[in-house]
Design a protein around this motif. Structure first.
Motif, PDB file in Angstrom:
ATOM      1  N   PRO A   9      85.484  44.337  38.408  1.00  0.00           N
ATOM      2  CA  PRO A   9      85.950  45.404  37.515  1.00  0.00           C
ATOM      3  C   PRO A   9      86.843  46.420  38.223  1.00  0.00           C
ATOM      4  O   PRO A   9      87.848  46.866  37.693  1.00  0.00           O
ATOM      5  N   VAL A  24      83.492  41.591  28.550  1.00  0.00           N
ATOM      6  CA  VAL A  24      82.747  41.839  29.785  1.00  0.00           C
ATOM      7  C   VAL A  24      81.727  40.724  30.005  1.00  0.00           C
ATOM      8  O   VAL A  24      80.989  40.356  29.087  1.00  0.00           O
ATOM      9  N   ASP A  26      78.637  39.405  32.522  1.00  0.00           N
ATOM     10  CA  ASP A  26      77.664  39.588  33.611  1.00  0.00           C
ATOM     11  C   ASP A  26      76.544  38.599  33.331  1.00  0.00           C
ATOM     12  O   ASP A  26      75.514  38.931  32.761  1.00  0.00           O
ATOM     13  N   ASN A 103      75.523  46.563  37.659  1.00  0.00           N
ATOM     14  CA  ASN A 103      76.853  45.951  37.576  1.00  0.00           C
ATOM     15  C   ASN A 103      77.358  45.849  36.141  1.00  0.00           C
ATOM     16  O   ASN A 103      78.517  46.122  35.857  1.00  0.00           O
ATOM     17  N   ALA A 107      80.745  47.646  34.602  1.00  0.00           N
ATOM     18  CA  ALA A 107      81.821  46.824  34.050  1.00  0.00           C
ATOM     19  C   ALA A 107      82.126  47.212  32.605  1.00  0.00           C
ATOM     20  O   ALA A 107      83.293  47.314  32.206  1.00  0.00           O
ATOM     21  N   THR A 110      84.108  50.471  32.498  1.00  0.00           N
ATOM     22  CA  THR A 110      85.524  50.393  32.899  1.00  0.00           C
ATOM     23  C   THR A 110      86.396  49.986  31.719  1.00  0.00           C
ATOM     24  O   THR A 110      87.604  50.200  31.745  1.00  0.00           O
ATOM     25  N   ILE A 142      86.573  40.561  31.978  1.00  0.00           N
ATOM     26  CA  ILE A 142      86.141  41.406  33.097  1.00  0.00           C
ATOM     27  C   ILE A 142      84.862  40.843  33.698  1.00  0.00           C
ATOM     28  O   ILE A 142      83.807  40.834  33.057  1.00  0.00           O
ATOM     29  N   ALA A 144      81.775  41.149  36.004  1.00  0.00           N
ATOM     30  CA  ALA A 144      81.044  42.310  36.522  1.00  0.00           C
ATOM     31  C   ALA A 144      80.843  42.218  38.027  1.00  0.00           C
ATOM     32  O   ALA A 144      80.856  43.217  38.729  1.00  0.00           O
ATOM     33  N   ASP A 154      80.102  34.507  37.001  1.00  0.00           N
ATOM     34  CA  ASP A 154      80.945  35.275  36.080  1.00  0.00           C
ATOM     35  C   ASP A 154      82.336  34.647  35.971  1.00  0.00           C
ATOM     36  O   ASP A 154      82.917  34.564  34.875  1.00  0.00           O
TER      37      ASP A 154
END
Lengths: 238, 238
Positions: A9, A24, A26, A103, A107, A110, A142, A144, A154
């Motif tokens: 991120p 996002v 994760d 995390n 993320a 952001t 994105i 994480a 990821d």
């Protein structure tokens, strides 16, 4: 239109994302757990970074549930840890959950100025891609990562999402999007094995949580698409 | 011992590298050109970021050559641009070259406190890996990237280097090292084609420089291993 990937991120998000759809990721386990909770009828999830923030957020809410772990152990006094298996329909339906993750929360935050911020994982891959494509805008995936470091699972998921989104080749791919796509294709049928060699995969396996790994890596088991907006995660209806 | 990869110099180098061997990769074209120049007998190369720094460094030297480009065009008054083909033995033997590059120089300088800082590319892949392994220390592969963004060709080369270094499986691989290795293996025989889809590959192809792309991606055409120490790149004799 373009697909880009932030492999971390902090390094990947440069410039204005106000006209970009962010997804996002994760995988182990924040977004997988959040998607599961929303899929099982949770009304909303408040993602926070610290235990203190969790208690502070909970004070503002009627009948909130608290979720979070430190070193893979449920925080004392909290209702849930961070396992997707805990967020079953009988426990979360119509409930608001305050969830502390490190995390994942970083993320998500952001991406808070994005046109739309969705949560993705293997488990809702096709559904989150469809929701993102409907916006007809640039898409930023994105990853994480973990404590500022690259996480294999990821980026493997990001590669699957590139594969789904760009089936018809209508998006331009940045180098990072090309890279995760080749990575995902290269993993092929060995994806589970490869993801299991990563730091987070090994840690979960060492804790005896192979079933959770398998769940988090199984594509398209749910159709829920959570959206983050103004501090809150809810089911996306766009 | 461990192999790690910094997918971008800014994000990947965390912590102390004083006991780590770093290999800097900037395939299109800084490290490929520097390796070529050292292979062709250049005594040393001074990497600098700006044209001003190049003139300043040149003032301290007897009979220096200046190399550098902006927007792929040789800087006026400089002896070379940034094409590896320019650094032929008849021009560079026993000469000191002041070379201005942006991403390559930044990446090299992030590694200046390493135990040893080597320059790598496809063209010296096996040789640079052998030099790194001889140190019997952790190895960090640093991808220069482009203007702070991930570059596909640098990470593909990192994957090749992981493949060579860890043939016997004696190193632990971080997630980033696992990732670039799967990426490299996934690219397989299509590596040239895939690298050509990246931003830098496309730019060079658009400039009619396909022969340079092919040269920079051809593995093991030279055995030179440049080392960076105290502001200067020379042939590694370790």
């Amino acid at each position: 239109m373009r697909i880009d990937v932030a492999l971390l991120p902090e390094s990947g998000i440069k410039g204005d994302v106000s006209d970009t759809v962010c997804i996002v990721l994760d995988i182990f386990r924040a977004t997988s757990s959040m998607i599961t909770a929303i899929s099982n009828g949770s009304r909303s999830i408040i993602p926070v970074s610290s235990i203190e923030d969790a208690y502070r957020a909970a004070e503002q809410l009627a009948d909130p549930l608290l979720a979070g772990e430190r070193q893979s152990i449920r925080i004392e006094g909290f209702h849930f840890g961070n396992s997707p298996f805990e967020f079953s329909a009988d426990k979360v339906r119509d409930k608001t959950i305050v969830m502390t993750t490190t995390n994942g929360t970083i993320a998500i935050k952001t991406a808070e100025h994005a046109f739309l911020t969705l949560l993705g994982s293997f488990i809702n891959a096709r559904a989150v891609c469809q929701a993102a494509k409907r916006q007809k805008r640039d898409i930023l995936l994105i990853c994480a990562g973990t404590d500022g470091m690259f996480s294999l699972e990821d980026s493997l998921c990001a590669g699957l999402l590139v594969d789904i989104i760009n089936t018809d080749g209508s998006y331009a791919l940045t180098d990072a999007a090309l890279g995760v796509h080749v990575l995902y294709k290269g993993a092929g049928a060995a994806l589970g094995e490869i993801a299991g060699k990563g730091r987070n995969g090994k840690r979960l396996a060492d804790l005896g949580l192979q079933k959770e790994i398998d769940y988090c890596l199984r594509a398209d088991s749910v159709t829920a698409v959570p959206v983050y907006r103004e501090g809150k995660i809810t089911a996306c209806t766009l």
